[in-house]
Design an enzyme around this catalytic site. Structure first.
Site, PDB file in Angstrom:
ATOM      1  N   ARG A  42       0.839  -1.201   0.000  1.00 45.19           N
ATOM      2  CA  ARG A  42       0.000   0.000   0.000  1.00 45.19           C
ATOM      3  C   ARG A  42       0.866   1.240   0.000  1.00 45.19           C
ATOM      4  O   ARG A  42       1.792   1.360   0.809  1.00 45.19           O
ATOM      5  CB  ARG A  42      -0.932  -0.029   1.224  1.00 45.19           C
ATOM      6  CG  ARG A  42      -1.898   1.143   1.277  1.00 45.19           C
ATOM      7  CD  ARG A  42      -3.034   0.909   2.248  1.00 45.19           C
ATOM      8  NE  ARG A  42      -3.888  -0.201   1.839  1.00 45.19           N
ATOM      9  CZ  ARG A  42      -5.183  -0.321   2.171  1.00 45.19           C
ATOM     10  NH1 ARG A  42      -5.761   0.600   2.920  1.00 45.19           N
ATOM     11  NH2 ARG A  42      -5.879  -1.357   1.757  1.00 45.19           N
ATOM     12  N   LYS A  66      -8.248 -13.133   5.770  1.00 43.90           N
ATOM     13  CA  LYS A  66      -8.653 -13.251   4.366  1.00 43.90           C
ATOM     14  C   LYS A  66      -8.142 -14.548   3.756  1.00 43.90           C
ATOM     15  O   LYS A  66      -8.894 -15.321   3.170  1.00 43.90           O
ATOM     16  CB  LYS A  66      -8.099 -12.045   3.592  1.00 43.90           C
ATOM     17  CG  LYS A  66      -8.610 -11.899   2.184  1.00 43.90           C
ATOM     18  CD  LYS A  66      -7.950 -10.729   1.445  1.00 43.90           C
ATOM     19  CE  LYS A  66      -8.305  -9.380   2.027  1.00 43.90           C
ATOM     20  NZ  LYS A  66      -7.978  -8.262   1.093  1.00 43.90           N
ATOM     21  N   LYS A  78       1.502  -7.512   5.153  1.00 44.22           N
ATOM     22  CA  LYS A  78       1.196  -6.319   4.357  1.00 44.22           C
ATOM     23  C   LYS A  78       2.386  -5.379   4.375  1.00 44.22           C
ATOM     24  O   LYS A  78       3.144  -5.341   5.350  1.00 44.22           O
ATOM     25  CB  LYS A  78      -0.009  -5.576   4.948  1.00 44.22           C
ATOM     26  CG  LYS A  78      -0.749  -4.714   3.942  1.00 44.22           C
ATOM     27  CD  LYS A  78      -1.847  -5.492   3.247  1.00 44.22           C
ATOM     28  CE  LYS A  78      -2.669  -4.627   2.326  1.00 44.22           C
ATOM     29  NZ  LYS A  78      -3.850  -5.357   1.821  1.00 44.22           N
ATOM     30  N   ASP A 117      -1.718  -3.103  -4.156  1.00 46.58           N
ATOM     31  CA  ASP A 117      -2.779  -2.744  -3.210  1.00 46.58           C
ATOM     32  C   ASP A 117      -3.139  -1.282  -3.484  1.00 46.58           C
ATOM     33  O   ASP A 117      -2.696  -0.725  -4.503  1.00 46.58           O
ATOM     34  CB  ASP A 117      -2.292  -2.958  -1.765  1.00 46.58           C
ATOM     35  CG  ASP A 117      -3.448  -2.988  -0.764  1.00 46.58           C
ATOM     36  OD1 ASP A 117      -4.210  -3.963  -0.766  1.00 46.58           O
ATOM     37  OD2 ASP A 117      -3.617  -2.016  -0.007  1.00 46.58           O
ATOM     38  N   THR A 152     -10.541  -9.369  -7.720  1.00 43.97           N
ATOM     39  CA  THR A 152     -11.127  -8.857  -6.473  1.00 43.97           C
ATOM     40  C   THR A 152     -12.563  -8.397  -6.740  1.00 43.97           C
ATOM     41  O   THR A 152     -13.487  -8.743  -5.992  1.00 43.97           O
ATOM     42  CB  THR A 152     -10.301  -7.688  -5.892  1.00 43.97           C
ATOM     43  OG1 THR A 152      -8.971  -8.128  -5.654  1.00 43.97           O
ATOM     44  CG2 THR A 152     -10.897  -7.191  -4.578  1.00 43.97           C
ATOM     45  N   LEU A 183     -14.459   4.923  -5.949  1.00 44.01           N
ATOM     46  CA  LEU A 183     -14.383   4.508  -7.347  1.00 44.01           C
ATOM     47  C   LEU A 183     -12.921   4.324  -7.756  1.00 44.01           C
ATOM     48  O   LEU A 183     -12.480   4.804  -8.788  1.00 44.01           O
ATOM     49  CB  LEU A 183     -15.088   5.551  -8.226  1.00 44.01           C
ATOM     50  CG  LEU A 183     -15.863   5.038  -9.439  1.00 44.01           C
ATOM     51  CD1 LEU A 183     -16.883   3.982  -9.045  1.00 44.01           C
ATOM     52  CD2 LEU A 183     -16.560   6.187 -10.157  1.00 44.01           C
ATOM     53  N   VAL A 186     -10.805  -1.152  -7.786  1.00 39.79           N
ATOM     54  CA  VAL A 186     -11.781  -2.224  -7.551  1.00 39.79           C
ATOM     55  C   VAL A 186     -13.212  -1.667  -7.642  1.00 39.79           C
ATOM     56  O   VAL A 186     -14.068  -2.241  -8.326  1.00 39.79           O
ATOM     57  CB  VAL A 186     -11.551  -2.914  -6.189  1.00 39.79           C
ATOM     58  CG1 VAL A 186     -12.632  -3.959  -5.929  1.00 39.79           C
ATOM     59  CG2 VAL A 186     -10.174  -3.567  -6.140  1.00 39.79           C
ATOM     60  N   ASP A 205     -16.759   9.355  -4.479  1.00 38.15           N
ATOM     61  CA  ASP A 205     -15.319   9.238  -4.305  1.00 38.15           C
ATOM     62  C   ASP A 205     -14.809  10.540  -3.697  1.00 38.15           C
ATOM     63  O   ASP A 205     -15.406  11.599  -3.901  1.00 38.15           O
ATOM     64  CB  ASP A 205     -14.630   8.989  -5.661  1.00 38.15           C
ATOM     65  CG  ASP A 205     -13.216   8.422  -5.490  1.00 38.15           C
ATOM     66  OD1 ASP A 205     -13.057   7.197  -5.575  1.00 38.15           O
ATOM     67  OD2 ASP A 205     -12.287   9.214  -5.247  1.00 38.15           O
ATOM     68  N   ALA A 257     -13.464  -2.933   0.698  1.00 43.81           N
ATOM     69  CA  ALA A 257     -12.564  -2.172   1.574  1.00 43.81           C
ATOM     70  C   ALA A 257     -12.104  -3.062   2.722  1.00 43.81           C
ATOM     71  O   ALA A 257     -12.920  -3.803   3.296  1.00 43.81           O
ATOM     72  CB  ALA A 257     -13.268  -0.929   2.109  1.00 43.81           C
TER      73      ALA A 257
HETATM   74  N1  PHE Z   1      -3.785  -6.430  -2.244  1.00 38.71           N
HETATM   75  C1  PHE Z   1      -4.876  -7.317  -2.432  1.00 38.71           C
HETATM   76  C2  PHE Z   1      -5.350  -7.856  -1.095  1.00 38.71           C
HETATM   77  O1  PHE Z   1      -4.923  -7.404  -0.077  1.00 38.71           O
HETATM   78  C3  PHE Z   1      -4.591  -8.439  -3.411  1.00 38.71           C
HETATM   79  C4  PHE Z   1      -3.367  -9.283  -3.136  1.00 38.71           C
HETATM   80  C5  PHE Z   1      -3.358 -10.242  -2.148  1.00 38.71           C
HETATM   81  C6  PHE Z   1      -2.264  -9.159  -3.911  1.00 38.71           C
HETATM   82  C7  PHE Z   1      -2.258 -11.062  -1.920  1.00 38.71           C
HETATM   83  C8  PHE Z   1      -1.170  -9.965  -3.697  1.00 38.71           C
HETATM   84  C9  PHE Z   1      -1.151 -10.907  -2.707  1.00 38.71           C
HETATM   85  O2  PHE Z   1      -6.185  -8.718  -1.035  1.00 38.71           O
END
Ligand code: PHE
Length: 342
Positions: A42, A66, A78, A117, A152, A183, A186, A205, A257
């Protein structure tokens, strides 16, 4: 009042002032219990670099949920590049920061994989790749699977239809009003899916230039409260608070989100008002599912896409069992994560 000492949940967190960019770069590994950690990079403006660190901690934890809930053998991690309020992001600063990130990712020796991201895309991953091979979603001509926003959005659309079937008894979207808050890469694709399915689409947005999208428009601070059938949070997190819940009117909230709730108890507040909230870490898993299955497991496009579509089945199961057990979808989804991590 001193907050009580909280146990450190994260396995490993590295914070570094990027040697090339001078920008704070953070890689947070929440869990590698199921396999190497995976999560996007990010690039965002924060009031202070410590806010970027806090975001990385929250976002990496969300990636554990996730990946686990999606049945992937990956843990949660992350990366955050924290841009200060006044720093101009020139192309050379961007390149320097991405090289710094690649170097930091490489230092994890294959126990963390990055990807795009908020604020980054496939072309940025080509730059990151100069410092590390542990990066996904390069453009196809560079050997990757490209933008994770496409799968996504597909997963969000599957989750949205499953949510509609649960709440309204039908996944048919013709005649329904769907508000999309954000917007970005994704949100714009979700808007396309939902519009193609016949819904009335209202968007918002923080960037007023996005009005040019041509969709019906609502100001961002009003978006989530807009009378609608379905509300889709598709911007940054921390948007659903205890204060906001009494003002909401849509019976279904489902969107990509990350970390939508300001606190876990908001899920109870939503349920008490009869609002169905699809846990964000389930609805937003399509990018991770597609990318990791394609680039690591080597599955063909069709099979990986089918696994993204299966997010709809997961949503149906979670919502039905939450209803049966008189619990919230969040608790039900967390139980699935806990079962995998056990
Ligand atoms: N950034 C996105 C997410 O957090 C997609 C992603 C996931 C990209 C894992 C790469 C690895 O879900």
């Amino acid at each position: 009042h001193q907050p009580s000492f909280s146990r450190m949940e994260h396995e490993e967190v590295k914070v570094r002032r990027g040697p090339r960019s001078g920008l704070p770069v953070v890689v947070a590994i929440h869990s590698r219990a199921l396999g190497p950690a995976a999560g996007g990079i990010r690039l965002r403006r924060y009031p202070d670099w410590r806010d970027g660190l806090a975001d990385a901690l929250r976002l990496s934890e969300a990636m554990t949920d996730k990946n686990a809930a999606a049945g992937l053998d990956f843990g949660g991690g992350k990366t955050v590049i924290a841009l200060g309020p006044g720093t101009e992001l020139t192309p050379s600063l961007r390149e320097a920061a991405l090289l710094d990130v690649g170097e930091l990712i490489e230092s994890f020796g294959g126990t963390y994989f990055g990807g795009p991201d908020v604020g980054t895309g496939p072309d940025d991953m080509v730059v990151v790749r100069r410092s590390t091979s542990r990066v996904f979603c390069l453009p196809p001509e560079h050997g990757g699977t490209g933008s994770s926003s496409i799968p996504t959005a597909l997963g969000v659309f599957a989750a949205l239809r499953a949510g509609a079937r649960h709440v309204f008894g039908s996944a048919e979207l013709t005649g329904r009003t769907v508000v999309i808050s954000g917007l970005g890469s994704v949100g714009a694709l979700v808007a396309q899916h939902v519009a193609a399915a016949g819904a009335r689409v209202v968007v918002s947005d923080v960037d007023p230039a996005k009005r040019a999208s041509g969709y019906e428009w609502v100001d961002p601070e009003k978006a989530l409260r807009t009378p609608a059938d379905i509300v889709v949070p598709a911007a940054v997190g921390g948007v659903l608070s205890a204060e906001l819940v009494p003002e909401l009117s849509a019976p279904l909230i489902v969107g990509p989100a990350n970390n939508q709730l300001t606190s876990e108890t908001v899920a109870d507040d939503l349920a008490a008002r009869g609002i169905v909230w699809v846990p964000d870490f389930i609805a937003s898993a399509g990018g991770a599912v597609y990318t990791l299955l394609r680039e690591v497991e080597g599955l063909p496009h069709e099979e990986a896409t089918a696994r993204v579509e299966a997010i709809g089945t997961t949503v149906s199961e979670v919502l039905a069992s939450a209803r049966d057990k008189e619990t919230t979808p969040l608790r039900e989804a967390r139980a699935r994560v806990a079962a995998r991590l056990a």
